[in-house]
Structure formats: structure tokens, C-alpha cells
Motif scaffolding. Structure first.
Motif, PDB file in Angstrom:
ATOM      1  N   LYS A  39       0.851  -1.202   0.000  1.00  0.00           N
ATOM      2  CA  LYS A  39       0.000   0.000   0.000  1.00  0.00           C
ATOM      3  C   LYS A  39       0.880   1.244   0.000  1.00  0.00           C
ATOM      4  O   LYS A  39       2.102   1.156   0.115  1.00  0.00           O
ATOM      5  CB  LYS A  39      -0.854   0.007   1.278  1.00  0.00           C
ATOM      6  CG  LYS A  39      -1.681  -1.213   1.490  1.00  0.00           C
ATOM      7  CD  LYS A  39      -2.458  -1.099   2.791  1.00  0.00           C
ATOM      8  CE  LYS A  39      -2.244  -2.348   3.637  1.00  0.00           C
ATOM      9  NZ  LYS A  39      -2.895  -2.293   4.914  1.00  0.00           N
ATOM     10  N   GLU A 138       4.953   2.503   8.010  1.00  0.00           N
ATOM     11  CA  GLU A 138       3.578   2.858   8.365  1.00  0.00           C
ATOM     12  C   GLU A 138       2.863   3.226   7.078  1.00  0.00           C
ATOM     13  O   GLU A 138       3.341   4.096   6.328  1.00  0.00           O
ATOM     14  CB  GLU A 138       3.627   4.065   9.310  1.00  0.00           C
ATOM     15  CG  GLU A 138       2.339   4.299  10.044  1.00  0.00           C
ATOM     16  CD  GLU A 138       2.397   5.638  10.794  1.00  0.00           C
ATOM     17  OE1 GLU A 138       3.419   5.882  11.488  1.00  0.00           O
ATOM     18  OE2 GLU A 138       1.462   6.419  10.633  1.00  0.00           O
ATOM     19  N   TYR A 139       1.748   2.562   6.789  1.00  0.00           N
ATOM     20  CA  TYR A 139       1.007   2.867   5.562  1.00  0.00           C
ATOM     21  C   TYR A 139       0.073   4.045   5.796  1.00  0.00           C
ATOM     22  O   TYR A 139      -0.298   4.361   6.941  1.00  0.00           O
ATOM     23  CB  TYR A 139       0.200   1.633   5.114  1.00  0.00           C
ATOM     24  CG  TYR A 139       1.079   0.471   4.678  1.00  0.00           C
ATOM     25  CD1 TYR A 139       1.952   0.622   3.607  1.00  0.00           C
ATOM     26  CD2 TYR A 139       1.027  -0.754   5.332  1.00  0.00           C
ATOM     27  CE1 TYR A 139       2.765  -0.438   3.203  1.00  0.00           C
ATOM     28  CE2 TYR A 139       1.826  -1.818   4.931  1.00  0.00           C
ATOM     29  CZ  TYR A 139       2.699  -1.644   3.869  1.00  0.00           C
ATOM     30  OH  TYR A 139       3.501  -2.675   3.471  1.00  0.00           O
ATOM     31  N   ASP A 141      -2.977   4.173   5.366  1.00  0.00           N
ATOM     32  CA  ASP A 141      -4.253   3.811   6.019  1.00  0.00           C
ATOM     33  C   ASP A 141      -4.064   3.509   7.508  1.00  0.00           C
ATOM     34  O   ASP A 141      -4.968   3.018   8.169  1.00  0.00           O
ATOM     35  CB  ASP A 141      -4.881   2.610   5.291  1.00  0.00           C
ATOM     36  CG  ASP A 141      -4.032   1.338   5.424  1.00  0.00           C
ATOM     37  OD1 ASP A 141      -3.012   1.372   6.160  1.00  0.00           O
ATOM     38  OD2 ASP A 141      -4.383   0.316   4.811  1.00  0.00           O
ATOM     39  N   THR A 143      -2.135   1.288   8.959  1.00  0.00           N
ATOM     40  CA  THR A 143      -1.589  -0.030   9.310  1.00  0.00           C
ATOM     41  C   THR A 143      -0.064  -0.009   9.189  1.00  0.00           C
ATOM     42  O   THR A 143       0.504   0.886   8.569  1.00  0.00           O
ATOM     43  CB  THR A 143      -2.171  -1.138   8.398  1.00  0.00           C
ATOM     44  OG1 THR A 143      -1.866  -0.780   7.051  1.00  0.00           O
ATOM     45  CG2 THR A 143      -3.668  -1.290   8.593  1.00  0.00           C
ATOM     46  N   CYS A 144       0.562  -0.992   9.799  1.00  0.00           N
ATOM     47  CA  CYS A 144       2.033  -0.991   9.870  1.00  0.00           C
ATOM     48  C   CYS A 144       2.602  -2.351   9.465  1.00  0.00           C
ATOM     49  O   CYS A 144       1.917  -3.373   9.582  1.00  0.00           O
ATOM     50  CB  CYS A 144       2.485  -0.749  11.306  1.00  0.00           C
ATOM     51  SG  CYS A 144       1.978   0.841  11.907  1.00  0.00           S
ATOM     52  N   THR A 145       3.820  -2.338   9.064  1.00  0.00           N
ATOM     53  CA  THR A 145       4.543  -3.596   8.835  1.00  0.00           C
ATOM     54  C   THR A 145       6.024  -3.375   9.154  1.00  0.00           C
ATOM     55  O   THR A 145       6.459  -2.229   9.324  1.00  0.00           O
ATOM     56  CB  THR A 145       4.340  -4.107   7.390  1.00  0.00           C
ATOM     57  OG1 THR A 145       4.912  -5.404   7.275  1.00  0.00           O
ATOM     58  CG2 THR A 145       5.020  -3.200   6.370  1.00  0.00           C
TER      59      THR A 145
END
Ligand code: BGC
Length: 742
Positions: A39, A138-139, A141, A143-145
């Protein structure tokens, strides 16, 4: 001394330490991994460190500007990690990203120290090249990865076939990319990881060749006109397999030939095998101290070297310049420039003695001698804060402080005036920037040093016994010795009282109970006065006066002046006496003599090397003798900042800008310039935490005109008269003084 836990910022690491599964020997491993972001990315922050020195890239673009990251700390206790915002380096969603990290030996796994194999370092050398990476994404939207180092990463042999601090680098850009190999996780250090504490080391000045010439020996040499620490970038149009091979040197010998003997065992080489076409390349994981390069090989032969093929790049900690000194005398101006350069050249993450031979170590004696000057010239607060953190971490439980920090030498006995970096450097940093934090951080280390001496001396009230460097390089040394004639017990006892005094001062700033130190100070001072009746050398006089260890100031200062005059009007002091010499002369009515020493051009003097073409400060006053011979091939650095400490006399006395102990950091200013008619004019300026100070004087029709700008309330002393001044600009006049007699 064990690290206080609260100093270590605890961070949750999810990443694993990884290393090549198969040992790659001297070849620099390149760790890599691909990943894609599904994303749109709002923010990506990378935390990274290595056992070695790393250079990271995402999608072929370098991460940050830090050269030789993660820097040099006392690795058994502290290892920095860095944090970079890498959002802009990531590709669009859906496109893959490639993360690569080179990990060279650096200081971690290199053959430090150069002339002996240090046991502590041997331990480190057993470690593999290690890498720790945590990329938090951090995206948009919310959300994180994460991208974490783990055994899914691969590693391959990079084109850098060899890289080390002393010996340089070998790169084969023509080699085929080697196949990916496995990495494995290992139990690396997490407990002493700390966030970046010092200044980042970065590239600074870029110098083009001043001259390219052939030596009598027939070699092709490029002169960059200035000794720097850094490396050379090469730019060539080549055929695959062509080689550029360079050697580095500080000086040419008296016959005009390339000279590298004084690098001792440091090979300082750079060999680059070209790929096809136009290419620009530079060493990535090492540095050199040099002014000249010899071109041993070049596409088409060394005679095809053109000036645009080489650019020298200065690399040093990202310290901000705060001071400036200028005069009507071109030689003095060159000396000043040399001091600035030697500071930059020896501020590559750690305050080093020299940047070229097989040392490049954080010698504590050199550091304490230069700390005051350093803090005028540049903002050194962060730089020293980190190094002092290492000093404290390396300090013995009994208060022992090493010869070098990081302490790779682990000597049996500490040396006076070297270990004193533990008390002198924090105090200078506090005076210059007015921030108590440095004293808070270092106070127990400062007390530890005093405790060490108190518990190890063979005579209570003095520091006797032990082994010391003495007045290192003093000219009154016996034939064949590096140690000046001043007595060890005298120097050690004098520095001991000074150390206690600094602990008292620091303790008072911090609101500590300092009564026991005050008692100890009085005992030591009395014992000193009782024990050492007569001063026997210039340095002994200097210390007695500077550390207030004489009841007969007039007599001792007259003795010092006499000693200087009777030996031909020159100094004989070494590392210990020289930093204070001009101060004690000018404080005791001998300012003209101080100027005479400063402006002297014959050996030994500050200006003698300048007359010999020096572009940095030399280790020895006669590094190159009148007849062109070298002082020695063994201990002869042309980039040793210790004697550059004379600049603090230029700021503090010539221009009269000194920090006030009661209002450190120039919160309140006292300006007391001391002019001399042998100079037409002199100016100094200083950026402080409270604004810009300028103090200059100019001869005008038999008078001195002073121009002074102060940003805060100040006390201005002109020709013995004191004026209270509000912030603003002032002009004063006084009559010109007579010339000195010597
Ligand atoms: C270093 C010095 C250092 C000295 C101590 C030398 O090799 O280069 O600057 O302080 O040793 O003895």
C-alpha cells in the motif's frame, strides 16, 4: 566502571542479528533482501547497526550520509544504532524494493592497535560481520509492517575484496556479481545498544588537485595542497579490468620523493579494478590521512592522469564551526588554519592523535590538551559527550582511565595528564556550553579518577609511583627519550590537585557535598608545596603557576621567563606544559614574551612548521628539520593536534574571550584583549549559546582601536580598566605597547 542502566535507552528489537553462514575472510559481505509494500507508505523509519562499519542502500540509493556508521564506541559496553527516515527511498506500492547493506571490518574487526595485537581487539576480531536491521513501515491507512533482519536475508561477496582502517581498501568493480549465500541468526549484542549519541561522520570539503608532477624517482604524484582525513574519489573512462592503484602520503622527502615510512605498518592503499566505461568511485568503508597520492597504476599508465580524475574528500564528524581567528600576519593565519584542519582531521568520531599511521586512537592526553581549543573552534558538545560516555564505560571499577578511549591498550597503570581527560574534558565542555548535563553524566567518572590516584599513590597527598608518559616530547628530554626532563612525581601530583579541584567545582555546580574533596585538596596542595620546593624545568614552572601550586608566583614566573630567555628564547615544553605555557606567561606579566614565543619562526616554535609548508599541526616541532631531514621515521606524524592548543590562548588572551566560570556557556561575558604591536591587527569571533561575540584590535596612529560586540551583559577590560557593558557594539582606544625584548 559499569554502565548505569538508565544511560542505555532500552528499545524493543524484533530483528535478529545476522551474519554470513560461511566466513568470507577479508571480503566485505553485502547483505540483501527484497520486499514490497502493498500500500501507499506514509512513513518508513530504519533502525540499523552492525558489528563492523556499514553502508546501507535501498533501491540503490544510499541511506543517510553517515560514513563509517555506526561509529566507534567502546564496543564491549556501547554500540550505537542509527535511525533514518527512508520514506523517500521506497518504491511505489506493488514494485519491489531491494535493501542492501555492506559491512566492513572498520574499527570493530580491524587489526587495531596497529603495532601490537590488543587482546580486547582480538576478541572482537573473532566475531563475524554482523548486521541488525529493523525497518518500520507505516502505511497511509494507518496499518504498519516491519522488515527485519533474520535468516531469510541473503548475503553475497561484494566487489570490495578488502577493507580495513589502516590498510585501506581494494575494490574489483569488474568482477561478476557473486551468488547469494545463506545468512544465519546469532546471539549478537542487544543489551548495550544505544541510540546515536555523537555527531554523524560525514563528507565535507572536496579538494581538486593543486599539482600533478613526476618525482625524481619517476613516480606520478598528485598534490591536493592540504592534508586531510578522508579519501580520494576517482573518475575515469576505462576498459574493464583497468586498474587505479594509489598510495597515500603526508609529505615528500627532501629529494622530492614520495614518502610513506612514517605511516609505519599502515599500508594505506587503494586499489580499484574498473568496469567498462565512465565511472566514479571512492573507498566506502575506510579513510586515510594524506595530502599527496602516488598513482601506481592508472588506465593507460600513470602518465595519463589528469586533474579531473581525482577529488580528495574530507571526512569528519559533523561538528559546526563556531570560532574564527584572523590576524595581519600571514604565517599566523596559516598556523590558525592548520589548527582548524588538524581538528577536523582528528575528529573522525573519536578525538584521535593522528589520522594516518597505525594508531588513529583516542589518546586521552592529546584530547585533554586540545579540548579547550576544540570547544572554541567548533561546537563539540555532542562529540565529546559520546566520547566521554565511552571513557566512563571503559573506566576500571577502581577509577583507572586508559591511555586511549576506546581503551584497546588496557595498560597496567594509567598515566597522569592522560587519564585526566576524565576531569578536564567534561569541565571544558561545561564551561564552553554551560550545560550541567555533561557534569551530571560524568561526575562519578571524575570522582573515580581522583579515587584511583588517592588509592594507588605511594605517598598520601601526592601522586608518586606508577608509570607515566611525563612531559611527552618535551625538548629537555635526554638523548633518545620521548619524555621531557620534568619529574613524573611533580607532574602527577600537580595534575592530581587539579583533578580534585575540578571535582570540587563540578560537585558545587551539581549541588553535591564536596567537603571531603576540599579537605583532600588542601592536604595535597600543602604536601605539594612542602615537597617540591624548586621548579626544575619550564614545564614544572608552568604547572606550578597554572595549577596554583606555588606561594611565590613572581619568583616562579621570573624563573620561567629566565629559562625561556636563557635557552635562546624558545620553549622546551612537551604535551604537558605547552598548552598552558603562554597562559601563565601572560597571566604573570610576561605577555610580550608570550607573543615572542607565538611569533617566533625558528625551530622550535609554532610558526617553524608553517615556514616549512605545513598545512596541519605536527607532532614534533621539527618533524622536518632545517636541512630537510625528517625527525624520525617512527614517531613523526604531520597531523597531531596537541600543540594546536595554542589557539585557546589566541581566543582567550589575544582577543580576550574567555568563558566565565560563574556564568558558563557565555551567559555572561568577560572580554579582556591583550594586544601586541608586532601585529597590525587581530580579530576573533565566537558563536555561543547566547549569541555572537567579536573582539578585534587594530593599530591606528600609535594607538590600538578595539572593536567589541557582545550579545549579553559583559565586563570589558581594556588596558587594565574595567567597563560594565550592556549587549551591543563598542569601540575603545589604548596606546600601543612597546615591543618585547627577547
Ligand atoms: C601518540 C601520542 C600519545 C603518545 C603517548 C603516541 O604514539 O601518537 O600522541 O599521546 O603516544 O605516549
Amino acid at each position: 566502571m559499569k554502565l548505569r542502566k538508565d544511560r542505555v535507552a532500552i528499545m524493543e528489537w524484533k530483528a535478529k542479528w545476522i551474519k554470513p553462514q560461511k566466513d568470507m575472510g577479508d571480503v566485505v559481505p553485502e547483505f540483501h533482501r527484497t520486499f514490497s509494500c502493498g500500500k501507499e507508505v506514509a512513513k518508513a523509519v530504519l533502525k540499523i547497526t552492525a558489528l563492523g562499519v556499514y553502508e546501507a542502500a535501498i533501491n540503490g540509493k544510499r541511506v543517510g550520509e553517515f560514513i563509517m556508521a555506526p561509529g566507534w564506541t567502546t564496543y564491549e559496553h556501547r554500540l550505537q544504532y542509527q535511525e533514518y527516515d527512508v520514506t523517500k527511498l521506497l518504491n511505489m506500492p506493488g514494485t519491489g524494493n531491494c535493501f542492501t547493506v555492506l559491512v566492513g571490518k572498520g574499527w570493530y574487526r580491524g587489526r587495531l592497535v596497529g603495532w601490537q595485537s590488543s587482546p580486547a581487539q582480538q576478541e572482537l576480531q573473532k566475531n563475524p560481520a554482523g548486521l541488525l536491521v529493523q525497518l518500520d513501515i507505516e502505511y497511509s491507512d494507518g496499518t504498519c509492517t516491519q522488515v527485519l533482519s533474520d535468516s531469510t536475508w541473503k548475503v553475497r561477496e561484494s566487489s570490495i575484496r578488502f577493507s580495513e582502517i589502516y590498510d585501506g581498501e581494494i575494490c574489483d568493480a569488474a568482477a561478476e556479481q557473486s551468488a547469494p549465500e545463506e545468512t544465519e541468526e546469532f546471539d549478537g549484542p542487544f543489551d548495550h545498544l544505544i541510540p546515536q549519541e555523537g555527531e554523524e561522520v560525514r563528507e565535507h570539503e572536496r579538494l581538486v588537485p593543486k599539482e600533478i608532477f613526476r618525482t625524481p624517482a619517476g613516480e606520478v604524484v598528485v598534490d591536493f595542497g592540504q592534508e586531510i582525513t578522508g579519501y580520494v574519489e576517482i573518475s575515469v573512462n576505462a576498459e574493464k579490468g583497468d586498474v587505479v592503484d594509489l598510495s597515500f602520503a603526508e609529505v615528500m622527502d627532501k629529494n622530492g620523493n614520495f614518502y610513506t615510512e612514517n605511516y609505519r605498518s599502515a599500508k594505506a592503499l587503494y586499489r580499484y579494478t574498473c568496469r567498462e566505461g565512465q565511472q566514479t568511485y571512492k573507498p566506502r568503508l575506510t579513510f586515510y590521512g594524506f595530502r599527496y597520492i602516488r598513482v601506481n597504476a592508472f588506465p593507460g599508465g600513470p602518465e595519463h592522469v589528469s586533474p579531473d580524475a581525482f577529488t580528495a574528500i574530507a571526512v569528519y564528524s559533523d561538528i559546526k564551526r563556531t570560532g574564527s581567528l584572523r590576524s595581519s600576519d600571514p604565517l599566523l593565519n596559516r598556523l590558525i588554519e592548520n589548527i582548524f584542519w588538524s581538528q577536523k582531521d582528528n575528529f573522525l568520531d573519536v578525538p584521535t592523535d593522528c589520522p594516518q599511521r597505525d594508531e588513529r586512537l583516542g589518546w586521552t592526553g592529546d584530547a585533554q590538551a586540545f579540548a579547550k581549543t576544540a570547544a572554541y573552534n567548533f561546537d563539540t558538545e555532542k562529540f565529546y559527550t559520546k566520547w566521554l560516555g565511552d571513557l566512563a564505560a571503559d573506566q576500571g571499577a577502581d577509577g583507572y582511565v586508559g591511555f586511549v578511549i576506546p581503551d584497546l591498550l588496557k595498560a597496567d597503570d594509567p598515566s597522569t595528564a592522560w587519564g585526566d581527560a576524565a576531569v578536564i574534558v567534561p569541565w571544558e565542555v561545561y564551561l564552553a556550553y554551560g550545560n550541567k548535563e555533561i557534569l551530571e553524566r560524568q561526575y562519578s567518572s571524575m570522582c573515580g579518577w581522583v579515587r584511583y590516584i588517592t588509592e594507588h599513590t605511594t605517598t598520601p597527598g601526592l601522586w608518586t609511583g606508577g608509570t607515566h608518559f611525563g612531559d611527552w616530547l618535551g625538548l629537555d628530554a635526554e638523548e633518545g627519550s620521548y619524555k621531557g626532563a620534568s619529574r613524573d612525581d611533580f607532574i602527577a601530583s600537580a595534575f592530581y590537585t587539579h583533578a580534585i579541584m575540578l571535582v570540587i567545582k563540578a560537585g558545587k555546580v551539581l549541588g553535591k557535598d564536596t567537603r571531603s574533596y576540599e579537605e583532600l585538596y588542601h592536604t595535597c596542595r600543602d604536601t605539594f608545596l612542602r615537597t617540591f620546593g624548586e621548579c626544575k624545568t619550564q614545564t614544572e614552572c608552568v604547572l606550578a603557576l597554572h595549577f596554583d601550586l606555588t606561594e611565590q608566583r613572581e619568583k616562579v614566573s621570573a624563573q620561567l621567563a629566565d629559562m625561556i630567555q636563557s635557552c635562546g628564547c624558545h620553549l622546551q615544553t612537551g604535551f604537558v606544559g605547552t598548552p598552558y605555557l603562554l597562559h601563565v606567561l601572560s597571566e604573570n606579566g610576561y605577555e610580550e614574551l608570550a607573543y615572542t614565543l607565538l611569533l617566533r619562526q625558528e625551530y622550535p616554535s609554532w610558526l617553524y612548521p608553517v615556514t616549512k609548508g605545513a598545512t596541519t599541526i605536527w607532532e614534533h616541532w621539527d618533524g622536518i628539520k632545517e636541512n630537510g631531514d625528517f625527525w624520525s621515521s617512527d614517531m613523526n606524524s604531520y597531523n597531531h593536534y596537541a600543540y594546536g592548543s595554542v589557539a585557546d590562548w589566541m581566543y582567550g588572551v589575544m582577543a580576550g574571550i574567555k568563558p566565565v566560570e560563574e556564568a558558563p556557556g557565555y551567559e555572561k561575558v568577560r572580554i579582556a584583549p591583550v594586544p601586541d604591536s608586532r601585529l597590525e591587527w587581530f580579530e576573533a569571533s565566537l558563536d555561543t549559546r547566547h549569541g555572537h561575540i567579536r573582539s578585534g584590535w587594530y593599530q591606528e596612529n600609535g594607538s590600538f582601536r578595539y572593536e567589541i560586540d557582545v550579545p549579553v551583559e559583559a565586563e570589558i577590560v581594556i588596558a587594565g580598566k574595567t567597563y560594565d557593558a550592556a549587549p551591543g557594539s563598542y569601540i575603545f582606544y589604548s596606546s600601543a605597547k612597546k615591543e618585547a625584548q627577547c
